[in-house]
Each structure stands twice: as C-alpha cells, then as structure tokens.
Design an enzyme around this catalytic site. Structure first.
Site, PDB file in Angstrom:
ATOM      1  N   CYS A 139      -3.823  -9.763  -5.745  1.00  0.00           N
ATOM      2  CA  CYS A 139      -4.698  -9.392  -4.507  1.00  0.00           C
ATOM      3  C   CYS A 139      -5.809  -9.877  -4.378  1.00  0.00           C
ATOM      4  CB  CYS A 139      -4.782  -7.718  -4.772  1.00  0.00           C
ATOM      5  SG  CYS A 139      -3.139  -6.970  -4.750  1.00  0.00           S
TER       6      CYS A 139
HETATM    7  N1  COA Z   1       8.668  10.070  -0.679  1.00  0.00           N
HETATM    8  C1  COA Z   1       8.483  11.424  -1.083  1.00  0.00           C
HETATM    9  N2  COA Z   1       7.720  11.694  -2.125  1.00  0.00           N
HETATM   10  C2  COA Z   1       7.479  10.651  -3.061  1.00  0.00           C
HETATM   11  C3  COA Z   1       7.780   9.230  -2.847  1.00  0.00           C
HETATM   12  C4  COA Z   1       8.558   9.017  -1.573  1.00  0.00           C
HETATM   13  N3  COA Z   1       8.650   7.790  -0.980  1.00  0.00           N
HETATM   14  N4  COA Z   1       7.249   8.337  -3.927  1.00  0.00           N
HETATM   15  C5  COA Z   1       6.876   9.550  -4.747  1.00  0.00           C
HETATM   16  N5  COA Z   1       7.052  10.554  -4.277  1.00  0.00           N
HETATM   17  C6  COA Z   1       6.409  11.674  -4.981  1.00  0.00           C
HETATM   18  C7  COA Z   1       6.659  11.518  -6.545  1.00  0.00           C
HETATM   19  O1  COA Z   1       7.746  11.920  -7.210  1.00  0.00           O
HETATM   20  C8  COA Z   1       5.645  12.644  -6.818  1.00  0.00           C
HETATM   21  O2  COA Z   1       6.310  14.028  -6.862  1.00  0.00           O
HETATM   22  P1  COA Z   1       6.157  15.033  -8.104  1.00  0.00           P
HETATM   23  O3  COA Z   1       4.557  15.585  -7.805  1.00  0.00           O
HETATM   24  O4  COA Z   1       7.052  16.246  -7.810  1.00  0.00           O
HETATM   25  O5  COA Z   1       6.262  14.511  -9.343  1.00  0.00           O
HETATM   26  C9  COA Z   1       4.735  12.972  -5.896  1.00  0.00           C
HETATM   27  O6  COA Z   1       5.139  12.289  -4.533  1.00  0.00           O
HETATM   28  C10 COA Z   1       3.401  12.129  -6.094  1.00  0.00           C
HETATM   29  O7  COA Z   1       3.678  10.778  -6.478  1.00  0.00           O
HETATM   30  P2  COA Z   1       2.361   9.949  -7.155  1.00  0.00           P
HETATM   31  O8  COA Z   1       3.046   8.726  -7.515  1.00  0.00           O
HETATM   32  O9  COA Z   1       1.463  10.651  -8.081  1.00  0.00           O
HETATM   33  O10 COA Z   1       1.770   9.642  -5.534  1.00  0.00           O
HETATM   34  P3  COA Z   1       0.525   9.343  -5.248  1.00  0.00           P
HETATM   35  O11 COA Z   1      -0.397  10.297  -4.503  1.00  0.00           O
HETATM   36  O12 COA Z   1      -0.435   8.386  -6.512  1.00  0.00           O
HETATM   37  O13 COA Z   1       0.577   8.121  -4.383  1.00  0.00           O
HETATM   38  C11 COA Z   1       0.794   5.528  -4.252  1.00  0.00           C
HETATM   39  C12 COA Z   1       1.620   6.984  -4.582  1.00  0.00           C
HETATM   40  C13 COA Z   1       1.496   4.263  -4.613  1.00  0.00           C
HETATM   41  C14 COA Z   1       0.701   5.636  -2.713  1.00  0.00           C
HETATM   42  C15 COA Z   1      -0.737   5.660  -4.669  1.00  0.00           C
HETATM   43  O14 COA Z   1      -0.805   5.999  -5.911  1.00  0.00           O
HETATM   44  C16 COA Z   1      -1.522   4.162  -4.567  1.00  0.00           C
HETATM   45  O15 COA Z   1      -1.554   3.691  -3.546  1.00  0.00           O
HETATM   46  N6  COA Z   1      -2.129   3.615  -5.688  1.00  0.00           N
HETATM   47  C17 COA Z   1      -2.911   2.528  -5.652  1.00  0.00           C
HETATM   48  C18 COA Z   1      -1.969   1.245  -5.968  1.00  0.00           C
HETATM   49  C19 COA Z   1      -2.607   0.091  -5.364  1.00  0.00           C
HETATM   50  O16 COA Z   1      -3.804   0.281  -4.962  1.00  0.00           O
HETATM   51  N7  COA Z   1      -1.966  -0.913  -5.990  1.00  0.00           N
HETATM   52  C20 COA Z   1      -2.326  -2.162  -5.871  1.00  0.00           C
HETATM   53  C21 COA Z   1      -1.159  -3.000  -5.357  1.00  0.00           C
HETATM   54  S1  COA Z   1      -1.506  -4.369  -5.063  1.00  0.00           S
END
Ligand code: COA
Length: 381
Positions: free
Chosen positions: A155
């Site tokens: 990135c």
């Molecule tokens: N639809 C519905 N629910 C979903 C889902 C989806 N597509 N994906 C995950 N969930 C659920 C999970 O199962 C979890 O459920 P639980 O609490 O019952 O276990 C809940 O939502 C929270 O999941 P989590 O992975 O902790 O979500 P989050 O709030 O951390 O958001 C991201 C996920 C990926 C959006 C976030 O973590 C993020 O953007 N992080 C930074 C990533 C980044 O910058 N990466 C760089 C890449 S280049």
C-alpha cells in the site's frame, strides 16, 4: 535543485459494484455452498457459512462501492473472481495498459512530451509477472526515454516510489520521472471470504516528479518526507514463484483454514491492523511535523491512504485534534474502496485544486509490511 510534483493522473474503470450487489452474490454463494455441504454441516464436520451484510460493510469500513475491470464474473456465484483474458505477448499487458492511461493523463495535464521523461517507475502491490518489468513496457507504450523499473512496497508503493523518483533526480539519473500505480486489487481478493470480500477495487494513478528547473510554474514542492517499515504478518499474500515448488501447500496459512480460502490471495487480521497501524501512523506524522518545523494545524489537508474510514478519522483526530473536518482528510474509499497504493494519490488528485500558493498538505500511505510513507507538500504558484 529540487524535485517537485508537476502533475497527477487517474484512470478509473467504467464498471462499479455496490455493496448491495456484492452481498447479493456472496449470499447466493453461501446458500449454494451450505446446500451442497448440508450433510457435513448436519454431522458437525463443517461450519455453515453465514451471510454478508451491506450495512456492516459500510459501518465497519466506510466503503459503499468499488470500481472494477471485470464486473459480471465477480458477481457470478459460480466464478466470484475477475476474468481478464490472457493476451498474446505482442499485445500490451493489462497492467501496462492502465498504467499508461494514468501516466498519459499526468503528461497531458502539463503538456509534457513523453521523450522528455527520463524514467518510469511502476510502483504497486500486485505485479502481473516476474519480468520483463511492467515499467519497461509502459516506457515502450508511452515512448519515454532513459530507463524503467518496477517496485513493490504494497500500500505504500506510491510514496516510496515518489521518494525513489526524488533520489533519481538528486542523483542526476533523470530530470523527469513518472511514478505509476496500476492496482488490479480485485485479482488478489478472495470474493468467497466474508471478512474481506468487500475491501478492494481497481484503478491506476500517476505522479509526474520533476526537477524544479523544468517543472511548470504551478507545482508542488516537497518540503519533508519520511519512510518507515516494521515487519508484520497481519496483512499477507503468499502468492509467488516458489508456489510451484511446494505443491503440497494448499494455503497453509489461509484464512481460518477453510478450504477455498487460500493464503495465495490477500489475507489479513483486520482488527489487529487497525489497532497497530493507527498509532504508528499518527506518531510518524506528528514526529515528522516536529522535525520539519510544521505545525500540524497548518496542514490544510491530509490525503491519507484509503483502507478504512474509521481508521482515517482516528488518525486525523490524533494529528489535528478533535474538531477535524472531513475536508481536512478527504474520503475516496466510499466510491473506490481500498485501491492499495493508489488510494492517497486518488485523494490528492481529486481534492487539491483549491490550494493557494504557500498552503501545505500531506500525502500519507500505510499498509502491508507494515509500511508507511509521509510526504509533506507545499503548493507553488
Ligand atoms: N458481513 C457481516 N458481518 C461480518 C462481515 C460481513 N461481511 N465480516 C465480518 N463480520 C462480522 C464478524 O464475523 C464479527 O462478528 P462477531 O463479533 O460475531 O465475531 C464482526 O463482524 C466484527 O468483525 P471484525 O473483523 O472484528 O470487524 P471490524 O470492525 O474489525 O472490521 C475491517 C473489519 C476489515 C473492515 C477492519 O478491521 C479494517 O478495515 N481494518 C483495517 C484493515 C486495513 O487497513 N488493512 C490494510 C489493507 S491494505
């Protein structure tokens, strides 16, 4: 002599996929997979898959849609991946083609002819092949002179590429350098992974970096910069040329060990990335402001990496204080999703026309590696 940013370019694919479209396709796949595996699920041998949800996606990430090169195959529950036909070697490869489109726009923006460009750097997360370098192909398509090479800092490829271009200019290798970021992120995304299927989109951006004695009157002076890396396994893609040498490895480190979720595509621990990268980046920006004698409140805008809206709001608040306005850290990920290295450059390209001479801003990338780059710029003329 100074290296400055003369212009930018942006190529956007025609097709876009909304969260609702993506979720409808994912949920159809879930129904099909659960029906096919009903017996094993019933016997407790497999966990049933659960639906994705458009509201969750927008709330957790800020993403509402993403531009894609290949739309229908991604939405087809039988395919769930882009389909971009292989081309004969005699034709331009797709990555070089979109890179050249963004680069040409940057050249046209300041009336620069291609032969006056002495180097092309293709800096992106996913290179189409080992060699010849995509950048050399871009050089050939555009007709630039000198030399060209590829680099990958995930990135942060664009900011690291920009600093590399400055180095080439200071070292006398070239006076005008194109840094191009073609990102076909949908091809490294596992659309069957509920945690990640919404994250990425496709795009290409370009920066024309030049010695100030040839740059147009109106340009962006670079007044400070910092590059940082710190090893982490939290964002990883194990695709590579050694995969064929380990045929037994069917995604050893894949997403939660589920069949079909291979680690030869993008995998991440999103929650950990969020928690670890926000303080790393906020600290880097604050410290570099201090080093360069810049009051963070004098930054008119921060063009931040576009991975997660909540992450950007937190970073902006940590650097600029609680009352931060959205215009100070503009959002493009709602429309483009995460486009890896291109994200901060799309934001810069689309949200910098209102700058007056003397006003300062910050281009800032962060992501896999971890890697982070901060480039402070000041508008000239
Ligand atoms: N639809 C519905 N629910 C979903 C889902 C989806 N597509 N994906 C995950 N969930 C659920 C999970 O199962 C979890 O459920 P639980 O609490 O019952 O276990 C809940 O939502 C929270 O999941 P989590 O992975 O902790 O979500 P989050 O709030 O951390 O958001 C991201 C996920 C990926 C959006 C976030 O973590 C993020 O953007 N992080 C930074 C990533 C980044 O910058 N990466 C760089 C890449 S280049």
């Amino acid at each position: 002599m100074k290296a400055v940013i003369s212009s930018t370019g942006l190529w956007t694919p025609e097709n876009s996929i909304s969260n609702e479209e993506l979720v409808e396709s994912f949920n159809a796949y879930v129904d099909k997979w659960n029906a096919e595996n009903a017996e094993a699920i019933e016997a407790g041998e497999l966990d049933a898959l659960t639906y994705s949800n458009a509201e969750f996606i927008e709330k957790a990430s800020g993403v509402k849609s993403r531009y894609v090169i290949s739309k229908d195959p991604i939405l087809d529950p039988e395919i769930m991946a882009p389909r971009i036909p292989a081309r004969p070697n005699e034709e331009p490869s797709i990555l070089a083609e979109i890179a050249a489109k963004a680069a040409q726009q940057a050249l046209d923006a300041v009336g620069r002819s291609a032969e006056d460009v002495g180097a092309v750097i293709v800096a992106c997360s996913n290179l189409q092949r080992g060699y010849p370098a995509i950048a050399v192909e871009v050089q050939s398509i555009l007709g630039t002179s000198g030399f060209a090479f590829d680099m990958n800092v995930a990135c942060s490829s664009a900011t690291f590429g920009l600093e590399t271009a400055r180095g080439l200019i200071f070292g006398g290798q070239a006076k005008s350098v194109l840094v191009v970021n073609p990102e076909i992120c949908t091809a490294h995304l596992n659309f069957k992974d509920r945690d990640a299927h919404f994250i990425f989109g496709d795009v290409a951006t370009a920066l024309l970096v030049e010695s100030d004695d040839m740059a147009p009157t109106e340009h962006w002076e670079i007044i400070g910069s910092k590059l940082v890396t710190q090893f982490s396994n939290n964002i990883r893609n194990n695709f590579g040329f050694l995969n064929t040498a380990a045929p037994e490895d069917d995604g050893l480190h894949g997403a939660r060990g589920r069949k079909g979720l291979t680690d030869k595509l993008f995998v991440q621990n999103g929650r950990s990335v969020f928690k670890e990268v926000v303080p790393l980046v906020a600290k880097m920006i604050t410290h570099e402001c201090e080093v360069n004698g810049i009051d963070p409140h004098d930054l008119k805008r921060m063009w931040l990496h576009q991975a997660n809206l909540n992450m950007n709001v937190l970073i902006a608040k940590k650097v600029l204080g609680k009352d931060v306005e959205i215009e100070q850290a503009p959002v493009v990920l709602d429309e483009y999703a995460n486009t890896s290295s291109a994200g901060s450059i799309i934001a810069f390209h689309k949200h910098s026309d209102d700058f007056e001479a003397g006003e300062t801003g910050l281009i800032c990338s962060f992501g896999a590696g971890y890697s982070a780059g901060a480039i402070f710029v000041r508008k000239v003329a």
